[in-house]
Every structure is written in structure tokens, then in C-alpha cells.
Motif scaffolding. Sequence first.
Motif, PDB file in Angstrom:
ATOM      1  N   SER A 150      14.979  22.513  -1.505  1.00  0.00           N
ATOM      2  CA  SER A 150      14.909  23.801  -1.974  1.00  0.00           C
ATOM      3  C   SER A 150      13.696  24.507  -2.004  1.00  0.00           C
ATOM      4  N   THR A 197      12.252  28.025  -0.148  1.00  0.00           N
ATOM      5  CA  THR A 197      11.848  29.005  -0.873  1.00  0.00           C
ATOM      6  C   THR A 197      10.286  29.464  -0.530  1.00  0.00           C
ATOM      7  N   ILE A 219      21.049  23.072  -4.103  1.00  0.00           N
ATOM      8  CA  ILE A 219      19.839  23.846  -3.815  1.00  0.00           C
ATOM      9  C   ILE A 219      19.491  24.726  -5.039  1.00  0.00           C
ATOM     10  N   LYS A 220      18.275  24.779  -5.226  1.00  0.00           N
ATOM     11  CA  LYS A 220      17.538  25.592  -6.610  1.00  0.00           C
ATOM     12  C   LYS A 220      16.744  26.451  -6.157  1.00  0.00           C
ATOM     13  N   SER A 221      17.038  27.304  -5.025  1.00  0.00           N
ATOM     14  CA  SER A 221      16.331  28.349  -4.421  1.00  0.00           C
ATOM     15  C   SER A 221      16.448  29.683  -5.120  1.00  0.00           C
TER      16      SER A 221
END
Length: 820
Positions: free
Chosen positions: A424, A428, A217-219
Motif C-alpha cells: 500500500s 501511494t 490495501i491502505k492507500s
Amino acid sequence: MVLKPNPSCTYIRLPIFLAVFFQAFFGLLSPILAQERTDFAKGRVLNSETKEPVPFAHVYFKGFENQGTVTDIRGEFKLIPNSETDSLVISHVGFKIQLLPISSIDASGSIYLFPKQIEMAEMIFLAGENPALNIIRSAIDNRKINDPENLNAYQYNAYNKLVFTLKEAEIGDTLSVKIDSALKGGHIFISESFSEITFKKPGNRNETIKSSKMSGIKSPVIALVSSTFQPFSLYEDHIIVFDIPYLNPLSKEGLRKYDYFLEDSIQNDSGTSFIISFQAQKGKGYLLGQGIMAVSSNLFALENMVFKSLENGGTLQFELQQKNKWDGKHWFPEQVNSKYLMADFDIEGRPLKLINQHFISGVRINHDLKTRTISPVAMIFDIQNEEFPMEDYRRDSLSEAESLTYKRFEELDDKTLERLKTFSQVMTQLSLGRIPLGPVDLLPNRLFRLNQHEGFALGLGISSNQKLSDWFRTEGYFRYGFRDRAWKYGGGIETLFLNRKDSRLMFYYSHDIVEIGHVPFIKSNSFSRSSDIFREFLAERMDQVERFSVSFSQIPLRNVKVSIASSLEDRVPLWVDHSAFTEEGNLTSLRAAEVGLNIRYNANEKLSKIGSGFLPGPPSYPIFNLHFSKAIPEILGSNVDFWKIALKVQHEWKKGVSLNRFLLSGMGAWGELLPPSYLNTGFGIRPQAQEISISLPGYLQTMRIYEFLSDRAIQSTYSHLTGPLLDHKAGWVGFAPQLNLIQSFAIGSLRDPILADNLGFKTLERGYLESGIELQNLVKYKSGFGYQGIGIGAFYRWGAYSNPAFKDNLLINLSLTTAF
């Protein structure tokens, strides 16, 4: 895998030429000195049972106790070699002293300490006999001097690591083998970030995240969350853990509730370190801890501390570790570590474990720092991974499990990785109130609406996003009410500039409905926000409003938001027979040309900037909301003339385990023959035709909505919530009752009482009184990642507006609470 609740200094000024000479001299020597010190005796001290680092252990060469060092949060140490001995001594409260030849340390540098059982016998000290107390008192007296939050200014860099994992498996646990196989030897999740932090007194603090790395997850919201696990300073009276105030042993109240034991003293470069353990006294409360601290003879500052929850501390077990460093003039945090074990969340019986590490470097203190250079936003996501590679900022290499966590996600197929990326992005944007769909976003707050006039209303809202433009947005919405069978719609254009101050210029048109007496305050997170949402559901007296508006909003100063607006609106009351108005005020259609100013001040608000959006932090207080407006007659056909001012103040403060809340709200309108649309319609939340069963803060519980009409009115409410009277758990249900005492008052006036009579309102000039008592959290149960509490309350209406019958003044309702 699914997480599930578990049921069961001193400066010496030198002449300039000497300063230059020594700088050049040491510059030439530095490579040689660096070479000479590559043979440090170094290692890592670990717990033999858990294999976890042992922070703040005393390490020294045998016979040279005063020339030792202390392990850091990672359990690591370095010592300059001593040719007069070949044996190393490692000691720590709670572990057996370890004496071993240096040659016996293995290639990994690992040294294991064996825990020992400590039986805290009841100790009786004569007056002045306990030496630990004098040291603790001196440390308490010097808190203001040593607290980093009292410095005028500072800057530093921070490397932060957050790990989600599981508690270590028991031997022979076959299910754990399956879980570890699924995790491929790694953790559930890992996140790293590098930040630049700037602070200037009073309270101007900004963090800019320059680099970020996450598994899966790139949040950026994860980075926001990871910065909130542990307080930066351990000098406050209470140490806040997930919003729960644990009594600090370094506090005057702590002197009455903790026992202190002087375990050891260590000589080092900054003076003498007094090693003091502390234990909660029996029967003194449950929001206490245990642990060990080192207090320096230098300013009696806190060198390091380990603060743990009590062994019977409930489903949340935690350990906070902090190491402070002396720079020659000030003490300042150097390493911060938090560990949490959440028994209520597990995978096949293994509780979730969170580890958060924070390493500080590049500290600059009390230098010339201009306030205008600090962004009014508390946290900014300015990710530049290429310019700030994470490998350059890690304090040590990743462990095997941490590396495998990254590797597990990197080895996923492209389709799964794309799904994670999309997930992700959605998470966001959802935190910002948006759902991304390519170059546009859906606006969730426009999808449906529920009130007594429209019934259930279904709609759609769409806005352009950064993929289309970084500096402007267009948006629009429509909605259909199934009870009033009417369409509502609107749209506009917003221009963004001076991004640092969130400056926005918006042109908007709408054809919608608005509740009478509505004041357009700037929204804030507050203790009455949930009440406001429910109040919107109860709204039934509406005006149809067609409005053209232009507005400008900005955050000119930290914690201050300003909005200036002008509008032209045509308003038709939908809720009343127009013949009921007085002859002079018989306006079936109102046109108002209005200019207004809204100011919100939120003293401790922590805004985070993600792209062009702003995410508010947890509720903070005090909050001041101010609204001014003026309707100008005879402009563009305007037939309304008034001045209006409205104020709302909310404050919440804690004292020990008790919580105090105060609300003050009021409104005044000045003008001739003003219709009810622009007046105050009371402060009640009790429905007109039915009883309410849930208490909602910020309103008068026994006052019915639309019961009173005023052109000037004010209300105040104060409540005092005690800490839990007891804390008991039986299976998945807990019992932690808290007593809440509430007192409210309201008063108002109306220049045209006949208007109130004709429309079925009362006037409020004699003053309205209400008292209430609640038992909150009589029953507390797990729900998702939080707790739901159910209690009961009673509110009584008394004074000039009390009803003749006792039962008509008394309201019994439920109290519902949510906590983490």
C-alpha cells in the motif's frame, strides 16, 4: 485470483423572545416526541430476483396515498403509523404493486417487489397531449435555480463507501462456489471514508478526508478514486461516466432523443412529485440512457433520478441513483449511489462489479464563507481515525458480506499483513513519483533516460522523505549515457513551509545536458503530455550545462502555481562546430546570470495532498503557462544579455460527443547576437533522418525537428474529433471509428538570418501551414484496465514551405489512443 479480460423555503421572522421561548419549549418536548416516534412503520424494499434495494418506491397506507413516502437509495423507508388501516401499499414503475398487511412484514423489515415486463409500445401524442413534456421543459428551464453548483457557498459532511465485488453467481455454477469460498462470503475489497466538503462560488471546492477504513490495501489513492465515480449535479447537458458523455434527459437536446411517460404523481411535504420514466428513441445515437425520475412541483426540481445504461450499452453497464432533499429554501443532494458492471473484467466468468455509495449530512447553504478559508488544494488527506471513528458516520450497519470482507483481511497472518501494508505504501508513493525505502525514496524518473544524444542512459535518484524530516528534503542523482559516454549528476536541498500552499525553497546544483531552445514551463497533465515525452526521446542537439540555482515555488491561489528562480549557468554547445557561428557571435562558452518567473494556471485542476506530496487529478482545461526571464550581463562573469517570454495555452472542450482541442504556443527573445541555445528551434516532431509513424498532438507532424530557427515564433493548432461513426464489437475487438480534423499554422522571424544559414536552419517568416485528417479507433481492443485504439492519419504540408514533390509533403501515420 486474477482479473482478466473476457475475450468473447420560506422563513418566518419572530421576535427574539418568542424565538427563545419556542426553542426552550421544543427542547423540553424533544425527548417526548422522540419517544412517541419510535414506533415508525419502517422497512426495506428489495428486488425479489436480485435481492438489491429498490430506490424511490412509493410507500403508503392503503386509502392514504397522499400521506406516503419514498424509499431512499438503500430501499429503506419510515412512515408514521396510521390507526385507520393495517395495510401497506408499495408501488414502483417496473414492479408489480404490492399490497400486504403490516403484520406480515418479517422481523428483518424486508419487503420484496416482483419485476414486471414493460413493453414500451410506440405512442403517438397530439400537440400538447403528452403531460410529461411540459413538466420536463419546466425542469429544464429551472436547472440554473436548482443546480447546487450555482449556489454561492455550501458545506456538508459525506460518508462514502466503495465495494469491489463480483456479479451474482448463476444457479449451479460450481466455479463460483470455489470463488465464494476463497472470498469467505465477503467481497473482493471494501473502503469507507468520512469527509468534510466546502464550496464557494466560483469553483472553489475542497474536500478534507478525516477518517478512512479499507480492507487490506491502505492507500489514500483509493479514496481519491472513489470520489470520481458520479457527478455531484445531474443538471448538466451530459452525465459524465468514466469520461464518457451520456445525454441527460433533462436537457434541450434530450427532448429530441428521449421519450417521456408520466407514470404517477405523489403528494408529499414539498408538493407534488411527478414520476416520469424515459427511454431512448431508436436510431438517435448510442450515448443515451434509460430510467426514471421524480420532478417536484416545487421549483420543478429533480427530486430523484435513476439513470441506467441501455441494455445494449456495451461492456460497461451502469446505474446512477441520486436523491435530492428540500430544506425549506433549496434543493440539495442527500444520497448518491453508483453501480457498475464491467463485462471485460471477470474472475472465472463472473464480471467485476463496483458499488459506490455517498451519503450527505450537516448541510449548510449560502452562509458567510471566506474564500481564504478554503484550501487551494481540492482534496486533502488529514486522516484522524481516532477522533472520527467510522462507526459514528455510517448511515447503516455493514452487511454481512461487508463485515466478512474486513474480517478476511484481519485474520491474515502478521507477515502477510505487513506485506500488504508495504504494498500500500509503495503504491501511494508511486502515485507521487517515489519508491519508498525506509527514510529515503528512489526517484523513478531518474532511473533511465533515452534520447538521440545520450542513447540509453542509466542512473539513480534518491531523496529523503518524511521519516527523516517533515520540513526539508535532500536529493541527488547521477546518470551515465552509453552513447555520449558521459556522466551527469546533481543534487540539492529543499525546504517545505506553509504546507497548505505547497511553499518550497530549493537550492540546487547540476552538471547535465539540456536541449537547445528548451523552455522550462511548469509541467501539467494535458493532451500533449505523451507527445512531450516522445519529443524528449527525439532530442539530439544538446548543450552541456553546469548550473547553480535557487528557486521558490508556491500555490498562492487555487489552480495557480508560481515559481521564481535565479541561476548562474555555464553552457557549452555540444552539437555544432563553433566556427560556424558568425564572428561576432563566436561564443564557445556561454555564461548566463538569469532570473525568471514561471506561472501556470489550470482552470479546473484537482490537486490532492497526500502527506507532503501533491497528486494531480485527470487532465483539465484550459491551461495557461507563462515564462519570463532576463539574463543580466557582467554579473559574475555573465556574457549573455537577453529578455525572453514564452507562452503556451491549451484548451479542450466537448460539445455533445465531439471533442475540440486548441493549442497556442509562442516564444520571443530580445538581445544582441543571441546563440541558438536561447532561440526557438521550430514546432516539428518529424525526425531529421527518418520517418515518424505515430501522430502526436501539440506538434506539427510534417515539420522536421530543428528545421527552423526563430527569435520570435508562434504556433496554433485546432482539431475537431467527432463521436464514433459506428460502434460494433466482434469478440475481443471493437470497431468505433472517429473522424479527427486538424489544422495547424506557424510563423516566426529571425534578426540574424545568416546564423540560420550557417547552422543549417531555415527561417519561418512566410508562415507554415499543415492540414490533417485521421480515422481514430478503427480497431479498438482491451488492454489491462483500458482500451487501445489503432487508426490511420494523413497530414499534408502546404503553402510557402511546401516541397516541390507531392509525396514529400504527404505524411501517412498511425493514430494510437488510450481510453478507459
